[in-house]
Design a protein around this motif. Structure first.
Motif, PDB file in Angstrom:
ATOM      1  N   GLY A   1      -4.672  -1.114 -60.494  1.00  0.00           N
ATOM      2  CA  GLY A   1      -5.052   0.104 -61.193  1.00  0.00           C
ATOM      3  C   GLY A   1      -6.306  -0.039 -62.019  1.00  0.00           C
TER       4      GLY A   1
ATOM      5  N   ALA B   1     -14.407  -7.455 -69.573  1.00  0.00           N
ATOM      6  CA  ALA B   1     -15.231  -8.513 -68.982  1.00  0.00           C
ATOM      7  C   ALA B   1     -16.688  -8.151 -69.270  1.00  0.00           C
ATOM      8  CB  ALA B   1     -14.980  -8.608 -67.476  1.00  0.00           C
TER       9      ALA B   1
ATOM     10  N   GLY C   1     -19.398  -2.217 -63.830  1.00  0.00           N
ATOM     11  CA  GLY C   1     -18.031  -2.669 -63.569  1.00  0.00           C
ATOM     12  C   GLY C   1     -17.033  -2.220 -64.617  1.00  0.00           C
ATOM     13  N   VAL C   2     -16.148  -3.123 -64.965  1.00  0.00           N
ATOM     14  CA  VAL C   2     -15.082  -2.785 -65.910  1.00  0.00           C
ATOM     15  C   VAL C   2     -15.661  -2.523 -67.304  1.00  0.00           C
ATOM     16  CG1 VAL C   2     -14.417  -5.157 -66.543  1.00  0.00           C
ATOM     17  CG2 VAL C   2     -12.692  -3.368 -66.509  1.00  0.00           C
TER      18      VAL C   2
ATOM     19  N   ALA D   1     -16.819   1.026 -67.379  1.00  0.00           N
ATOM     20  CA  ALA D   1     -15.661   1.942 -67.394  1.00  0.00           C
ATOM     21  C   ALA D   1     -15.033   1.982 -68.795  1.00  0.00           C
ATOM     22  CB  ALA D   1     -14.629   1.488 -66.358  1.00  0.00           C
TER      23      ALA D   1
ATOM     24  N   PRO E   1      -8.477  -7.640 -67.048  1.00  0.00           N
ATOM     25  CA  PRO E   1      -9.038  -7.446 -65.702  1.00  0.00           C
ATOM     26  C   PRO E   1      -9.255  -8.834 -65.091  1.00  0.00           C
ATOM     27  CG  PRO E   1     -10.822  -7.406 -67.277  1.00  0.00           C
ATOM     28  CD  PRO E   1      -9.546  -7.694 -68.071  1.00  0.00           C
ATOM     29  N   ALA E   2      -9.702  -8.864 -63.835  1.00  0.00           N
ATOM     30  CA  ALA E   2      -9.997 -10.142 -63.175  1.00  0.00           C
ATOM     31  C   ALA E   2     -11.409 -10.571 -63.602  1.00  0.00           C
ATOM     32  CB  ALA E   2      -9.894  -9.987 -61.665  1.00  0.00           C
TER      33      ALA E   2
ATOM     34  N   PHE F   1      -8.057  -4.385 -59.537  1.00  0.00           N
ATOM     35  CA  PHE F   1      -8.748  -3.151 -59.133  1.00  0.00           C
ATOM     36  C   PHE F   1      -8.637  -2.934 -57.625  1.00  0.00           C
ATOM     37  CE2 PHE F   1     -12.708  -0.398 -59.538  1.00  0.00           C
ATOM     38  CZ  PHE F   1     -12.051   0.558 -60.295  1.00  0.00           C
TER      39      PHE F   1
END
Ligand code: AR6
Length: 176
Positions: free
Chosen positions: A11, A24, A34-35, A38, A116-117, A156
């Protein structure tokens, strides 16, 4: 049981209902794609203004801010290593990111946190290798610290989700 404290979900991290989400970020902490992009979009300008006052962050370290318009009260910003082939301390720096975020979470009495990754997008860290490091570091931390009760590893993509599920299974089997 440690395994009941770790959840793997597919998600968008900005939608997670947790006390803190991890960003990140990059060394400037001033936003990006990226994240990071966002999270800044969802949190609003207040987050950027607070980040501006932090004076950046070293790779492998983390810093905390408020969550502004996010569902989460806090954002813990960490800077993952840029993948340079694996011989430049990347594994240790990535583990340090997870550990530092969890240390800060403990200091702030944060009960639930979503990651997150880290480093697996723009920073090019191989996702399967990163998933193993993430799961191992989180598990080791939870074994030695009891205040964080829920760690959500947010993927994600479905591919990342599979890597995490395998990594968690592998590490839990090793204990038996
Ligand atoms: N929710 C959860 N995961 C996400 C989201 C999201 N909304 N968006 C992307 N991901 P990246 P990095 C995943 O590139 O590799 C930024 O510009 C994505 O699929 O965001 O650490 C920073 O400012 C991937 O699995 O971070 C830095 O300059 C993971 O998040 C640089 O990128 C990380 O991808 C940091 O690169």
């Amino acid at each position: 049981m440690i395994s009941s404290k770790i959840a793997i979900v597919e998600g968008d991290i900005t939608q997670q209902q947790v006390d803190a989400i991890v960003n990140a970020a990059n060394n400037s902490l001033l936003g990006g794609g990226g994240v990071d992009g966002a999270i800044h979009r969802a949190a609003g300008l207040g987050l950027w203004e607070e980040c501006r006052r932090l004076g950046g962050c070293q790779t492998g370290d983390a810093k905390i801010t408020r969550g502004y318009n996010l569902l989460a009260d806090w954002v813990i910003h960490t800077v993952g290593p840029i993948w340079r082939g694996g011989n430049f301390g990347e594994d240790g720096l990535l583990a340090s990111c997870y550990r530092r975020c969890l240390e800060i979470a403990t200091q702030y009495e944060i009960i639930s946190i979503a990651f997150p990754a880290i480093s697996t997008g723009a920073y090019g860290f191989p996702p399967q290798r990163a998933a193993k490091i993430a799961v191992k570091t989180v598990k080791e931390f939870l074994e030695n610290n009891s205040s964080v009760e829920q760690v959500i590893l947010v993927c994600f993509t479905h591919g990342d989700y599979n890597y995490y599920v395998s990594a968690l299974k592998e590490i839990l089997t090793m204990d038996n």
